[in-house]
Write a protein that holds these residues in place. Sequence first.
Motif, PDB file in Angstrom:
ATOM      1  N   ASP A 286      73.464  53.224  18.077  1.00 53.83           N
ATOM      2  CA  ASP A 286      74.099  52.372  19.071  1.00 53.83           C
ATOM      3  C   ASP A 286      75.534  52.831  19.283  1.00 53.83           C
ATOM      4  OD1 ASP A 286      75.650  51.350  16.962  1.00 53.83           O
ATOM      5  OD2 ASP A 286      74.282  49.689  16.625  1.00 53.83           O
ATOM      6  N   ALA A 287      76.209  52.195  20.221  1.00 56.57           N
ATOM      7  CA  ALA A 287      77.621  52.485  20.511  1.00 56.57           C
ATOM      8  C   ALA A 287      78.336  51.167  20.752  1.00 56.57           C
ATOM      9  CB  ALA A 287      77.753  53.406  21.723  1.00 56.57           C
ATOM     10  N   ASP A 288      79.638  51.166  20.512  1.00 58.30           N
ATOM     11  CA  ASP A 288      80.446  49.957  20.675  1.00 58.30           C
ATOM     12  C   ASP A 288      80.802  49.807  22.155  1.00 58.30           C
ATOM     13  OD1 ASP A 288      81.933  47.733  20.242  1.00 58.30           O
ATOM     14  OD2 ASP A 288      83.482  48.704  19.022  1.00 58.30           O
ATOM     15  N   LYS A 289      79.997  49.042  22.886  1.00 59.23           N
ATOM     16  CA  LYS A 289      80.122  48.997  24.344  1.00 59.23           C
ATOM     17  C   LYS A 289      81.367  48.238  24.786  1.00 59.23           C
ATOM     18  CE  LYS A 289      77.635  44.764  25.617  1.00 59.23           C
ATOM     19  NZ  LYS A 289      77.168  44.269  24.309  1.00 59.23           N
ATOM     20  N   LYS A 290      81.812  48.556  25.990  1.00 58.90           N
ATOM     21  CA  LYS A 290      82.852  47.785  26.655  1.00 58.90           C
ATOM     22  C   LYS A 290      82.198  46.674  27.456  1.00 58.90           C
ATOM     23  CE  LYS A 290      86.483  51.299  27.071  1.00 58.90           C
ATOM     24  NZ  LYS A 290      87.563  50.459  26.499  1.00 58.90           N
ATOM     25  N   HIS A 291      82.892  45.550  27.565  1.00 58.20           N
ATOM     26  CA  HIS A 291      82.304  44.385  28.223  1.00 58.20           C
ATOM     27  C   HIS A 291      82.638  44.316  29.714  1.00 58.20           C
ATOM     28  CE1 HIS A 291      80.567  42.463  24.678  1.00 58.20           C
ATOM     29  NE2 HIS A 291      81.641  42.869  24.019  1.00 58.20           N
ATOM     30  N   PHE A 292      83.452  45.260  30.185  1.00 54.61           N
ATOM     31  CA  PHE A 292      83.705  45.319  31.623  1.00 54.61           C
ATOM     32  C   PHE A 292      83.614  46.776  32.067  1.00 54.61           C
ATOM     33  CE2 PHE A 292      86.354  45.937  35.377  1.00 54.61           C
ATOM     34  CZ  PHE A 292      85.827  44.973  36.220  1.00 54.61           C
ATOM     35  N   VAL A 293      82.788  47.026  33.075  1.00 57.72           N
ATOM     36  CA  VAL A 293      82.576  48.373  33.614  1.00 57.72           C
ATOM     37  C   VAL A 293      82.700  48.293  35.127  1.00 57.72           C
ATOM     38  CG1 VAL A 293      80.954  50.302  33.851  1.00 57.72           C
ATOM     39  CG2 VAL A 293      81.029  48.979  31.717  1.00 57.72           C
ATOM     40  N   ALA A 294      83.363  49.287  35.719  1.00 56.96           N
ATOM     41  CA  ALA A 294      83.551  49.319  37.172  1.00 56.96           C
ATOM     42  C   ALA A 294      82.997  50.620  37.737  1.00 56.96           C
ATOM     43  CB  ALA A 294      85.030  49.180  37.530  1.00 56.96           C
ATOM     44  N   ASP A 295      82.471  50.536  38.950  1.00 58.29           N
ATOM     45  CA  ASP A 295      81.999  51.693  39.702  1.00 58.29           C
ATOM     46  C   ASP A 295      82.800  51.823  40.990  1.00 58.29           C
ATOM     47  OD1 ASP A 295      80.049  52.060  37.820  1.00 58.29           O
ATOM     48  OD2 ASP A 295      78.355  51.647  39.143  1.00 58.29           O
ATOM     49  N   ALA A 296      83.096  53.065  41.359  1.00 56.83           N
ATOM     50  CA  ALA A 296      83.657  53.368  42.675  1.00 56.83           C
ATOM     51  C   ALA A 296      82.809  54.468  43.275  1.00 56.83           C
ATOM     52  CB  ALA A 296      85.116  53.809  42.570  1.00 56.83           C
ATOM     53  N   GLN A 297      82.478  54.361  44.554  1.00 53.99           N
ATOM     54  CA  GLN A 297      81.625  55.362  45.178  1.00 53.99           C
ATOM     55  C   GLN A 297      82.064  55.656  46.609  1.00 53.99           C
ATOM     56  OE1 GLN A 297      77.693  53.457  45.150  1.00 53.99           O
ATOM     57  NE2 GLN A 297      77.923  52.981  47.320  1.00 53.99           N
ATOM     58  N   VAL A 298      81.782  56.882  47.043  1.00 54.60           N
ATOM     59  CA  VAL A 298      81.987  57.302  48.424  1.00 54.60           C
ATOM     60  C   VAL A 298      80.780  58.135  48.813  1.00 54.60           C
ATOM     61  CG1 VAL A 298      84.501  57.278  48.350  1.00 54.60           C
ATOM     62  CG2 VAL A 298      83.271  59.367  47.757  1.00 54.60           C
ATOM     63  N   GLY A 299      80.458  58.148  50.103  1.00 50.99           N
ATOM     64  CA  GLY A 299      79.308  58.933  50.516  1.00 50.99           C
ATOM     65  C   GLY A 299      79.148  58.990  52.013  1.00 50.99           C
ATOM     66  N   ILE A 300      78.086  59.667  52.427  1.00 50.19           N
ATOM     67  CA  ILE A 300      77.749  59.805  53.831  1.00 50.19           C
ATOM     68  C   ILE A 300      76.247  59.631  54.000  1.00 50.19           C
ATOM     69  CG2 ILE A 300      77.574  62.333  53.613  1.00 50.19           C
ATOM     70  CD1 ILE A 300      78.516  62.479  56.565  1.00 50.19           C
ATOM     71  N   ALA A 301      75.853  58.930  55.045  1.00 47.56           N
ATOM     72  CA  ALA A 301      74.445  58.745  55.375  1.00 47.56           C
ATOM     73  C   ALA A 301      74.191  59.324  56.763  1.00 47.56           C
ATOM     74  CB  ALA A 301      74.067  57.264  55.341  1.00 47.56           C
ATOM     75  N   LEU A 302      73.135  60.096  56.870  1.00 46.00           N
ATOM     76  CA  LEU A 302      72.726  60.704  58.133  1.00 46.00           C
ATOM     77  C   LEU A 302      71.370  60.144  58.532  1.00 46.00           C
ATOM     78  CD1 LEU A 302      73.532  64.428  57.199  1.00 46.00           C
ATOM     79  CD2 LEU A 302      75.055  62.781  58.314  1.00 46.00           C
ATOM     80  N   ARG A 303      71.224  59.783  59.804  1.00 48.25           N
ATOM     81  CA  ARG A 303      69.953  59.277  60.296  1.00 48.25           C
ATOM     82  C   ARG A 303      69.506  60.109  61.493  1.00 48.25           C
ATOM     83  NH1 ARG A 303      72.427  54.025  60.372  1.00 48.25           N
ATOM     84  NH2 ARG A 303      72.133  54.027  62.616  1.00 48.25           N
ATOM     85  N   TYR A 304      68.205  60.376  61.537  1.00 48.21           N
ATOM     86  CA  TYR A 304      67.634  61.050  62.696  1.00 48.21           C
ATOM     87  C   TYR A 304      66.236  60.500  62.919  1.00 48.21           C
ATOM     88  CZ  TYR A 304      66.100  64.545  66.021  1.00 48.21           C
ATOM     89  OH  TYR A 304      65.609  65.166  67.161  1.00 48.21           O
ATOM     90  N   ASP A 305      66.070  59.725  63.980  1.00 48.93           N
ATOM     91  CA  ASP A 305      64.794  59.087  64.297  1.00 48.93           C
ATOM     92  C   ASP A 305      64.276  58.307  63.082  1.00 48.93           C
ATOM     93  OD1 ASP A 305      65.020  60.127  66.812  1.00 48.93           O
ATOM     94  OD2 ASP A 305      63.584  61.749  66.509  1.00 48.93           O
ATOM     95  N   ASP A 306      63.225  58.807  62.414  1.00 52.91           N
ATOM     96  CA  ASP A 306      62.589  58.078  61.317  1.00 52.91           C
ATOM     97  C   ASP A 306      63.212  58.370  59.961  1.00 52.91           C
ATOM     98  OD1 ASP A 306      60.779  57.325  63.295  1.00 52.91           O
ATOM     99  OD2 ASP A 306      59.422  58.985  62.827  1.00 52.91           O
TER     100      ASP A 306
END
Length: 338
Positions: A286-306
Amino acid sequence: MSAFKSAISKVVLGSILLSPAVAQADGWDGWDGWTVNLATENDMFGSENDRHYTHGTRLSFAPPEGEVADWMRDAATYFPLFSDQGKLRASYALGQNLYTPSDISITDPNEMDRPYAGWLYGSFGLVSDLGDRIDTLELTVGVVGPASLGEQTQKYVHKLVDSPDPKGWDHQLKNEPGIVLTYERKIRRFLTLDTGLHGLEIDATPHAGLSLGNIFTHAEVGTMFRMGWDLDKDRGGPPRIRPSLPGSDYYSKSDGFGWYLFAGVAGRAVGRNIFLDGNSFTSSYDADKKHFVADAQVGIALRYDDFRLAYTQIIRTKEFKDQQKPDRYGAITLSYQF
């Protein structure tokens, strides 16, 4: 344990077969209107490290709107926060996550690091779209330990791409069945801005959620920001592998090409994470976990018809106390609507 894995498959596949889209053969139009998503997350995308949450794969299926089994509708009524008054849609998924310590080249892992672990699961969920609000209720069942096939998956992939062979899987978490119930609420397009540049829009969608189970127990809040065209056709961004900022397994088809940029932040108060806390009923690494975790994300989505194709880059803060620095990994999602 093989019987348990068989039960997982029966739950997921049985849920699909019980959907009116399949159960009523006379009215079934094949795969027409179904959405299929394949998401893969890996620390080799945008990172030089091979450690911690090292890989995840999730294959999901979403039938057309309204094609929801009666037992799913009935079960959702017992959860007080979930509203069944919106447009209902079901989702079904199969997936696998892999976790390793920082140094996979040693046979005896550092006891101060996080343990080896695999998570093989199936899930089914119900989404209620009330227009300005989206409620999601999802039940996930699976198995942690050797039965999750995490060792075989990582060793096969590493051999395929000529990467170092992971040496410490003999010390992975032991077999344990797992269950997680997740509820999530998104305030859809809480803020919107029309830039006046030929339909270019900006929106913000805050969310809050709660997961309960022996695998994950945590509460989360966050917000997703997007900028692009036809944002209303995408119900909140590409799907991700939990725990994460929420996305959507379904979307509306586009006329030709479309795209949007997105960025988001979320924080989780963590009560339990089996991949750090170790097995529930027996001794394990096991590991001594932290009780608060944060995520940050960036990205791009492409759509074409279906089609929809998205790439996301994620930074996750330290999850346990002896972790040297935050983790960084990428996610690729390919979606198709029949």
